[in-house]
Design a protein around this motif. Sequence first.
Motif, PDB file in Angstrom:
ATOM      1  N   ASP A  46       0.952  -1.512  -0.260  1.00 15.20           N
ATOM      2  CA  ASP A  46      -0.217   0.302  -0.055  1.00 15.20           C
ATOM      3  C   ASP A  46       1.273   1.022  -0.172  1.00 15.20           C
ATOM      4  O   ASP A  46       0.251   2.398  -0.368  1.00 15.20           O
ATOM      5  N   GLU A 103      -3.909  -6.621  -8.320  1.00 16.80           N
ATOM      6  CA  GLU A 103      -4.798  -5.901  -8.130  1.00 16.80           C
ATOM      7  C   GLU A 103      -4.323  -4.274  -6.525  1.00 16.80           C
ATOM      8  O   GLU A 103      -5.300  -3.579  -7.508  1.00 16.80           O
ATOM      9  N   ARG A 104      -4.339  -4.970  -5.685  1.00 16.82           N
ATOM     10  CA  ARG A 104      -3.593  -3.819  -4.662  1.00 16.82           C
ATOM     11  C   ARG A 104      -2.825  -3.079  -5.099  1.00 16.82           C
ATOM     12  O   ARG A 104      -3.411  -1.255  -4.969  1.00 16.82           O
ATOM     13  N   ALA A 152      -2.837  -1.820  -8.282  1.00 18.33           N
ATOM     14  CA  ALA A 152      -2.981  -0.982  -9.210  1.00 18.33           C
ATOM     15  C   ALA A 152      -4.164  -0.216  -8.793  1.00 18.33           C
ATOM     16  O   ALA A 152      -4.492   0.836 -10.042  1.00 18.33           O
ATOM     17  N   GLN A 153      -4.425  -0.263  -7.682  1.00 20.83           N
ATOM     18  CA  GLN A 153      -5.525   0.628  -7.663  1.00 20.83           C
ATOM     19  C   GLN A 153      -4.576   2.202  -6.943  1.00 20.83           C
ATOM     20  O   GLN A 153      -5.675   2.629  -6.881  1.00 20.83           O
ATOM     21  N   LYS A 154      -3.878   1.571  -6.697  1.00 21.10           N
ATOM     22  CA  LYS A 154      -2.830   2.471  -6.073  1.00 21.10           C
ATOM     23  C   LYS A 154      -2.516   3.403  -6.935  1.00 21.10           C
ATOM     24  O   LYS A 154      -0.984   4.363  -6.814  1.00 21.10           O
ATOM     25  N   THR A 166      -0.388   4.531 -11.535  1.00 14.47           N
ATOM     26  CA  THR A 166      -1.580   4.123 -12.982  1.00 14.47           C
ATOM     27  C   THR A 166       0.125   3.752 -13.941  1.00 14.47           C
ATOM     28  O   THR A 166      -0.520   3.308 -15.174  1.00 14.47           O
TER      29      THR A 166
END
Length: 431
Positions: free
Chosen positions: A104, A132-133, A135-137, A139
Amino acid sequence: MQIAVVGTGFVGVVTAAVLAKLGHQVAGLDIDQSKVDKLNAGVVPFYEPGLEDLLKVGEASGKLTFTTSYSDAVANAQICIIAVGTPSSPEGKADTSFVLSAIDSLAPELQDDAIVVVKSTVPPGILPSLRERIAQKTTVQFHLASMPEFLREGTAVADTLKPDRVVIGAEAEWSAGVLSELHKPLGAPIIITSPESAQLGKYAANSYLALRIGFINQIADLCEKTGADVQEVISIIGADARIGPHYWYPGLGYGGSCFPKDVRELAYASKQLGLGETLFVKLNELNVERPQEIFAHWTTDVDGWAGKAVAVLGLSFKPNTNDLREAPSLWLIPQLLAAGATVKAYDPQAIPEVKQILGTPDGVEYEGDLGQAVAGADIVIALVEWKEIITFNFGDTAVAEKKQRHFLDARNQFVPEQVVGWGFSYHGIGR
Ligand code: NAD
């Protein structure tokens, strides 16, 4: 290359220092400010032979720095290595929360095409969820790989400079190529696999080594019952090229930061995956029960502990480290006190760490001098095979006192006849 190493524990500091030695620009990162301050002052916050010298050389060359800032460490890094801890959770599952928290924090700082390497020991199949984790944070485009670590505490520097193998579990040929080039100067065989095989391979390696310990302990129990000597049995089985003479440690079972938790994870995962009560479940149970069984045995050998002075020699979980994770000393000392003994505890390195955990209860003295620890002891327990302990001449102290003394050799490191010659009754494991 610019590299970030996240987590500056036993694995992280060694990895960072070795990569700096290979000429890379390395930033070690930890959330623990006091660790980072020590490291920046050239001080390794734990005992690992040879590491402080390597750290100082890296820092003097300007190639190795330490920080608590993710943006400082990660923003310029082409490779970001995660080496945070993965301890056991209460149900035996590997706790990956430190890995997730590191992910994170690093994700927003990643540069385009960065490779994120998971060096922490993690359950097979974790990479898609990490992807996935991240990619959420972010680009940017990034790549993931799993590169389990096989170093041993106590010989970590040598193991990392000259590993038996480098394992790269990469999802793509490109990142596997970059990581191969990075590790080529070490001269070790490079094994490229799927991430899942790399991750399971790490658990399998540790569990197999733990299994050898569990196996030989069972054989040692049979030796006790039948009059055989486990060391003689080892010489017989070890001569078989399929088995080998190495890595046989009859004793109180395995401890340390890795074997217990990695066996528990395989036991847990097997159950979750529908495989039921596997070998790993039993192996873990046997190891948990082992110290109590040996303690009961010893109680008979020494005819009870009450009122006796006991020297406990070797407090770390193995020699050449001050790591106390699952070290036998931590349960043995309270057990001896509860049974009415007094304890003099000796270790070449780990006394400050033991004091932090156990304090100094009534009946315990810590001794930095081995001779002082042994002088006056009714019972000597050679718990861990530090060189200082196994090469010590116990004869002087024993003969001078001329009284009935017992010598408990917890790892079969001594020649029984010699110990008897020193004036002790000898009690080994399975002999
Ligand atoms: P450790 O507990 O000694 O160190 C982990 C470090 O990570 C600590 O300094 C901690 O402060 C830091 N940390 C925790 N969360 C963080 C975060 N979010 N960001 C930055 N830093 C963070 O662990 P270790 O013994 O070095 O083990 C690391 C991994 O390597 C584990 O998965 C272990 O199973 C594996 N491993 C260990 C060994 C060994 O002998 N110790 C050998 C092979 C593999």
